[in-house]
Design a protein around this motif. Structure first.
Motif, short mmCIF file in Angstrom:
data_model
loop_
_atom_site.label_atom_id
_atom_site.label_comp_id
_atom_site.label_asym_id
_atom_site.label_seq_id
_atom_site.Cartn_x
_atom_site.Cartn_y
_atom_site.Cartn_z
N ARG A 1 14.16 -82.85 31.28
CA ARG A 1 13.98 -82.20 29.99
C ARG A 1 12.94 -82.98 29.21
O ARG A 1 12.88 -84.22 29.30
N SER A 2 12.13 -82.26 28.42
CA SER A 2 10.96 -82.88 27.80
C SER A 2 10.67 -82.34 26.41
O SER A 2 11.09 -81.22 26.07
N ILE A 3 9.93 -83.14 25.65
CA ILE A 3 9.26 -82.68 24.44
C ILE A 3 7.77 -82.99 24.61
O ILE A 3 7.40 -83.89 25.37
N TYR A 4 6.93 -82.24 23.91
CA TYR A 4 5.48 -82.40 24.03
C TYR A 4 4.87 -82.63 22.66
O TYR A 4 5.27 -82.01 21.66
N PHE A 5 3.86 -83.51 22.62
CA PHE A 5 3.16 -83.84 21.38
C PHE A 5 1.81 -84.43 21.77
O PHE A 5 1.46 -84.48 22.95
N SER A 6 1.01 -84.87 20.79
CA SER A 6 -0.30 -85.46 21.05
C SER A 6 -0.45 -86.74 20.26
O SER A 6 0.20 -86.95 19.24
N ASP A 7 -1.34 -87.62 20.75
CA ASP A 7 -1.66 -88.82 19.98
C ASP A 7 -2.91 -88.56 19.15
O ASP A 7 -3.50 -87.47 19.24
N TYR B 1 -8.58 -77.89 32.07
CA TYR B 1 -9.72 -78.05 31.18
C TYR B 1 -10.79 -78.81 31.93
O TYR B 1 -10.52 -79.90 32.45
N PRO B 2 -12.01 -78.28 32.05
CA PRO B 2 -13.03 -78.90 32.90
C PRO B 2 -13.33 -80.36 32.55
O PRO B 2 -13.61 -81.16 33.44
N LYS B 3 -13.25 -80.73 31.26
CA LYS B 3 -13.57 -82.10 30.89
C LYS B 3 -12.45 -83.07 31.24
O LYS B 3 -12.62 -84.28 31.11
N ALA B 4 -11.31 -82.57 31.63
CA ALA B 4 -10.16 -83.43 31.98
C ALA B 4 -9.72 -83.12 33.40
O ALA B 4 -8.54 -82.94 33.66
N SER B 5 -10.66 -83.11 34.32
CA SER B 5 -10.33 -82.67 35.68
C SER B 5 -9.45 -83.67 36.42
O SER B 5 -8.80 -83.30 37.39
N GLN B 6 -9.41 -84.94 36.00
CA GLN B 6 -8.59 -85.93 36.70
C GLN B 6 -7.38 -86.39 35.90
O GLN B 6 -6.59 -87.18 36.38
N PHE B 7 -7.23 -85.92 34.69
CA PHE B 7 -6.09 -86.35 33.86
C PHE B 7 -5.58 -85.15 33.09
O PHE B 7 -6.36 -84.44 32.46
N ASP B 8 -4.26 -84.96 33.12
CA ASP B 8 -3.67 -83.84 32.38
C ASP B 8 -2.86 -84.34 31.19
O ASP B 8 -3.17 -84.02 30.06
N HIS B 9 -1.80 -85.11 31.44
CA HIS B 9 -1.00 -85.63 30.34
C HIS B 9 -0.20 -86.84 30.82
O HIS B 9 -0.11 -87.10 32.02
N LEU B 10 0.35 -87.56 29.87
CA LEU B 10 1.17 -88.73 30.15
C LEU B 10 2.58 -88.45 29.66
O LEU B 10 2.77 -88.05 28.52
N SER B 11 3.58 -88.66 30.53
CA SER B 11 4.98 -88.52 30.13
C SER B 11 5.63 -89.90 30.13
O SER B 11 5.54 -90.64 31.10
N LEU B 12 6.31 -90.21 29.02
CA LEU B 12 7.02 -91.46 28.87
C LEU B 12 8.52 -91.22 29.11
O LEU B 12 9.06 -90.21 28.67
N LEU C 1 0.77 -85.77 25.32
CA LEU C 1 1.88 -86.66 25.65
C LEU C 1 3.17 -85.87 25.81
O LEU C 1 3.33 -84.78 25.25
N GLU C 2 4.07 -86.45 26.57
CA GLU C 2 5.37 -85.86 26.83
C GLU C 2 6.38 -87.00 26.83
O GLU C 2 6.06 -88.12 27.23
N ALA C 3 7.57 -86.76 26.36
CA ALA C 3 8.69 -87.68 26.55
C ALA C 3 9.74 -86.93 27.35
O ALA C 3 10.04 -85.76 27.05
N SER C 4 10.29 -87.56 28.38
CA SER C 4 11.17 -86.87 29.32
C SER C 4 12.35 -87.75 29.70
O SER C 4 12.26 -88.98 29.66
N TRP C 5 13.44 -87.10 30.12
CA TRP C 5 14.52 -87.82 30.80
C TRP C 5 14.93 -87.01 32.03
O TRP C 5 14.83 -85.79 32.05
N TRP C 6 15.33 -87.74 33.09
CA TRP C 6 15.75 -87.08 34.32
C TRP C 6 17.16 -86.54 34.16
O TRP C 6 18.09 -87.31 33.96
N ASP D 1 18.10 -90.47 28.08
CA ASP D 1 19.06 -89.37 28.01
C ASP D 1 18.65 -88.39 26.91
O ASP D 1 17.64 -88.57 26.22
N GLU D 2 19.46 -87.33 26.77
CA GLU D 2 19.17 -86.26 25.81
C GLU D 2 19.19 -86.78 24.37
O GLU D 2 18.38 -86.36 23.54
N ASP D 3 20.10 -87.69 24.07
CA ASP D 3 20.18 -88.23 22.72
C ASP D 3 18.89 -88.96 22.36
O ASP D 3 18.35 -88.78 21.26
N ALA D 4 18.38 -89.77 23.28
CA ALA D 4 17.12 -90.49 23.02
C ALA D 4 15.97 -89.51 22.85
O ALA D 4 15.07 -89.73 22.04
N LEU D 5 15.98 -88.43 23.62
CA LEU D 5 14.93 -87.42 23.51
C LEU D 5 14.97 -86.76 22.13
O LEU D 5 13.93 -86.59 21.47
#
Length: 202
Positions: free
Chosen positions: A122-128, A79-90, A134-139, A94-98
């Motif tokens: 593994r991740s889920i995606y949402f917005s503030d 997106y041109p207005k967000a050329s330096q930032f895409d999303h934040l993943s927290l 935003l994304e929440a992830s676990w390795w 583990d999978e249970d916490a996700l």
């Protein structure tokens, strides 16, 4: 080139912008359970910090009498207005916490994706409320805190990596680094405070 290791301790804070600090507190502290741990304010702005791990915070500016043009975009979509930032993943452990975070978001009326399997995470995606992706992830395979194997195709799957990655894989080091410059506005702001910054001529 400096060879001393840098004792990183995570992200001190990532500074984002909100047009509605009240809604931001209600989402980040109330929905995401990222405790509001400190605030500051001057006539020009508010600056609030939310803890996402010990020593690690997400911070927001709310500027006074300064309209901002907001937008919302999904993660991974240019997106041109967000050329330096895409999303934040927290980071979650583990999978249970996700799954529990996904349930928590839904319980608060927030839209959220199903769990997406990216192989090593593994991740889920949402917005503030500000439209920040935003994304929440676990390795599933945690590559951090251990020696790196640049030949591990589970983690280094780019078949045609950029030259810097080939240098790391083949020689264990970078052949060169890049220089950067301060934004002129920072120099001007510091100058108004009576601080002189020596600029590189190289």
């Amino acid at each position: 080139m400096a060879t001393d290791s840098v004792p990183w301790r995570g992200v001190h804070h990532l500074a984002l912008v909100t047009a509605d600090m009240d809604a931001t507190v209600r989402f980040w502290h109330g929905v995401l359970d990222a405790r509001l741990v400190t605030t500051l304010a001057i006539p020009a702005f508010r600056h609030y910090f939310f803890e996402v791990a010990p020593g690690n915070t997400i911070a927001f500016f709310e500027f006074t009498d300064q309209p901002i043009e907001s937008f919302a975009k999904p993660a991974g979509v240019p997106y041109p207005k967000a050329s330096q930032f895409d999303h934040l993943s927290l980071h979650l452990p583990d999978e249970d916490a996700l799954n529990r975070m996904r349930d928590r978001l839904k319980a608060h009326g927030c839209e959220v994706t199903d769990v997406i399997d990216h192989g090593f995470l593994r991740s889920i995606y949402f917005s503030d409320p500000n439209g920040i992706a935003l994304e929440a992830s676990w390795w599933t395979i945690d590559p951090t805190g251990r020696p790196v194997d640049y030949g591990d195709e589970r983690l280094f799957a780019d078949a045609d990596p950029v030259p810097a990655v080939r240098e790391l894989r083949d020689h264990g080091r970078l052949e060169r680094t890049v220089a950067t410059r301060l934004v002129d506005g920072i120099i001007e702001d510091l100058g108004r405070e009576g601080i002189t910054v020596e600029r590189s001529t190289g």
